[in-house]
Motif scaffolding. Structure first.
Motif, mmCIF file in Angstrom:
data_model
loop_
_atom_site.group_PDB
_atom_site.id
_atom_site.type_symbol
_atom_site.label_atom_id
_atom_site.label_comp_id
_atom_site.label_asym_id
_atom_site.label_seq_id
_atom_site.Cartn_x
_atom_site.Cartn_y
_atom_site.Cartn_z
ATOM 1 N N UNK A 81 125.439 -8.492 103.969
ATOM 2 C CA UNK A 81 124.104 -8.616 104.556
ATOM 3 C C UNK A 81 123.027 -8.461 103.503
ATOM 4 N N UNK A 82 123.221 -7.496 102.621
ATOM 5 C CA UNK A 82 122.259 -7.285 101.547
ATOM 6 C C UNK A 82 122.207 -8.500 100.604
ATOM 7 N N UNK A 83 123.368 -8.926 100.121
ATOM 8 C CA UNK A 83 123.363 -10.012 99.137
ATOM 9 C C UNK A 83 122.853 -11.325 99.721
ATOM 10 N N UNK A 84 123.217 -11.625 100.961
ATOM 11 C CA UNK A 84 122.756 -12.885 101.561
ATOM 12 C C UNK A 84 121.260 -12.836 101.843
ATOM 13 N N UNK A 107 111.005 -17.667 94.895
ATOM 14 C CA UNK A 107 109.871 -17.321 95.751
ATOM 15 C C UNK A 107 110.298 -16.081 96.508
ATOM 16 N N UNK A 108 109.361 -15.244 96.869
ATOM 17 C CA UNK A 108 109.734 -14.057 97.622
ATOM 18 C C UNK A 108 109.343 -14.226 99.076
ATOM 19 N N UNK A 109 110.349 -14.165 99.939
ATOM 20 C CA UNK A 109 110.151 -14.162 101.383
ATOM 21 C C UNK A 109 110.194 -12.694 101.806
ATOM 22 N N UNK A 110 109.052 -12.146 102.141
ATOM 23 C CA UNK A 110 108.960 -10.710 102.443
ATOM 24 C C UNK A 110 109.815 -10.311 103.650
ATOM 25 N N UNK A 111 109.947 -11.198 104.611
ATOM 26 C CA UNK A 111 110.770 -10.902 105.790
ATOM 27 C C UNK A 111 112.228 -10.695 105.394
ATOM 28 N N UNK A 112 112.742 -11.605 104.559
ATOM 29 C CA UNK A 112 114.130 -11.502 104.105
ATOM 30 C C UNK A 112 114.307 -10.334 103.128
#
Length: 144
Positions: A81-84, A107-112
């Motif tokens: 879960x962490x790595x994905x 890019x950083x997706x803050x939700x993910x």
């Protein structure tokens, strides 16, 4: 003597289970795959929190049952879960590589990224659990 196959029940035959690096075996080790995979989600923080909580709850059940293989598989699902979610946080659609083999721009997706943090916290709890650490050493000593 039972031979290890795709249909091996690792709860019944824990001696066939090897503690592999990272997330190896998450889709092959039954009955744990069938028990854990339905709860593994990281679509958003709410889904991730429910997923991480449920997988941690199953870890606790395996621990109470003195089922090391189940404990380790729960650890692997938290790690996966962490790595994905980190991969999806860093790369749109989780695609690190472009079709030409080059690495896509990050890019950083803050939700993910938040989802990754939720899994990381549960993973740290599991990995530092004294019973888990003790059972891991015993399993390695007994079965390799």
């Amino acid at each position: 003597m039972v031979h290890k196959t795709k249909e091996t029940n690792y709860r019944k035959y824990p001696e066939y289970y090897r503690i592999a690096r990272g997330e190896q075996g998450v889709f092959n080790v039954e009955p744990y795959k069938s028990e854990l995979l339905p709860h593994w989600r990281f679509k958003n923080r709410e889904a991730t929190q429910a997923s991480a909580d449920k997988i941690h709850e199953l870890f606790q059940e395996y621990k109470e049952a003195d089922d090391f293989v189940g404990m380790d598989m729960a650890r692997k699902y938290l790690q996966m879960g962490y790595t994905r979610s980190r991969r999806y946080a860093n790369y749109p659609g989780g695609k690190k590589y472009a079709e030409d083999g080059s690495i896509n721009e990050r890019h950083t997706d803050e939700e993910k990224a938040g989802a990754a943090q939720i899994f990381q916290e549960k993973l740290d709890e599991v990995k530092s659990d004294p019973t888990y650490q003790e059972r891991k050493k015993e399993h390695q000593k007994t079965y390799g």
